[in-house]
Motif scaffolding. Structure first.
Motif, short mmCIF file in Angstrom:
data_model
loop_
_atom_site.label_atom_id
_atom_site.label_comp_id
_atom_site.label_asym_id
_atom_site.label_seq_id
_atom_site.Cartn_x
_atom_site.Cartn_y
_atom_site.Cartn_z
N ALA A 64 0.82 -1.22 0.00
CA ALA A 64 0.00 0.00 0.00
C ALA A 64 0.86 1.27 0.00
CB ALA A 64 -0.90 0.00 1.24
N LEU A 65 0.18 2.41 -0.12
CA LEU A 65 0.86 3.70 0.00
C LEU A 65 1.34 3.89 1.43
CD1 LEU A 65 -1.59 6.00 -2.00
CD2 LEU A 65 0.63 5.13 -2.76
N HIS A 66 2.24 4.84 1.62
CA HIS A 66 2.81 5.07 2.95
C HIS A 66 1.72 5.39 3.98
CE1 HIS A 66 6.14 5.38 5.48
NE2 HIS A 66 6.81 6.38 4.94
N GLY A 67 1.65 4.59 5.02
CA GLY A 67 0.70 4.82 6.10
C GLY A 67 -0.69 4.26 5.84
N ARG A 68 -0.91 3.64 4.69
CA ARG A 68 -2.29 3.26 4.30
C ARG A 68 -2.52 1.75 4.29
NH1 ARG A 68 -2.86 8.07 5.80
NH2 ARG A 68 -1.78 9.55 4.49
N ALA A 69 -1.75 0.99 5.01
CA ALA A 69 -1.97 -0.46 5.02
C ALA A 69 -3.33 -0.80 5.63
CB ALA A 69 -0.85 -1.16 5.79
#
Ligand code: SF4
Length: 282
Positions: A64-69
């Motif tokens: 995922a994108l940074h911080g968006r898991a």
């Protein structure tokens, strides 16, 4: 099934001695002991050294994108709640960019296991201070030392409503594997913070640092159903306890939706839905 059933042909790119090796082994061993086939597992990864695990784990994966898991993991869970859903992130990803998602996922209580590889550093980008770095931590971007107080991530998820709050240690992989097994079997949001050595960049929180301070909660008769006690341990203990701080039974987020009680969302036939009627209704 054995831990190698969950291994791809890719070799990890981590530095020799990195704590991610122990964490990855613990995840694979936990899946093997629980006899969960690869095709029934989805692991959503954040950005960070730990995210490179996406190449090595033979399960369904999403980087995922940074911080968006966590929001991606929640989407997966709602789309097919029969799958075992895990999210793996580093402390920078989980507790800086992703803090708001940690708070709200704790509140929602979906059946997701969240493993945070906490080396107290933004290691992928060469070791800047992360939210769990200690005050005074010297890095290239904090040459006079970190001036802020560190975040207490498990206390944050506990007050936000997480139904399972635990801590492991990468250099105690058997103990960590047992924690992950309990976390996966727990019906609800399981937040497992894992102390991890970064041998290349963090010269303060080293293996020796952790070993001198860590003790196991279950060897001290800790009651994991007492929330006040859990908060006391998280806030006031000068040592570093590992194990299950708190566990409670509470309905999962997805169990509130009668629409998916009998059939997973992805199993529904879209052809039976008349979009014109739906739009008119809205
Ligand atoms: Fe592991 Fe640190 Fe190397 Fe990243 S920089 S792979 S966290 S030892």
């Amino acid at each position: 099934m054995n831990p190698n059933s969950y291994k791809t042909k890719c070799s990890p790119t981590w530095c020799p001695g990195c704590g991610n090796f122990g964490i990855e082994w613990a995840i694979r061993q936990a899946l093997a002991e629980l006899e969960i086939p690869s095709h029934e597992v989805v692991v959503v990864f954040g950005i960070g050294c730990s995210g490179n695990m996406a190449d090595n784990l033979k399960v369904y994966g999403f980087h995922a994108l940074h911080g968006r898991a966590l929001p991606v993991a929640l989407g997966v869970k709602l789309a097919n709640h029969k799958l075992k859903v895990l999210a793996v992130a580093g402390d920078g990803d989980a507790y800086a960019e992703g803090t708001n998602h940690l708070i709200h996922t704790s509140r929602y209580n979906p059946d997701i296991t969240y493993i945070v590889c906490n080396n107290h550093s933004f290691s992928l980008t060469t070791g800047q201070a992360s939210p769990t770095s200690r005050t005074g931590y010297v890095t290239k971007t904090t040459p006079w030392g970190e001036i802020k107080k560190p975040l207490n991530p498990l206390a944050l998820s506990l007050v936000s409503g997480a139904s399972f709050v635990a801590r492991g240690f990468a250099a105690e992989p058997q103990h960590l594997k047992d924690l992950i097994k309990v976390g996966i079997n727990h019906k609800g949001f399981a937040h497992i913070d894992v102390f991890q050595q970064c041998v290349t960049l963090n010269k303060v929180q080293t293996l020796e640092y952790f070993r001198e301070r860590i003790y196991k909660l279950d060897e001290k008769n800790h009651d994991p159903h007492n929330r006040d006690l859990a908060m006391d341990k998280l806030e006031k203990d000068e040592k570093l306890p590992i194990g299950i701080f708190y566990q409670e039974s509470r309905p999962t987020y997805e169990s509130n939706f009668p629409q998916i009680e009998k059939e997973v969302l992805v199993g529904k036939e879209l052809g039976k839905i008349n979009l014109d009627d739906l739009i008119a209704h809205l």
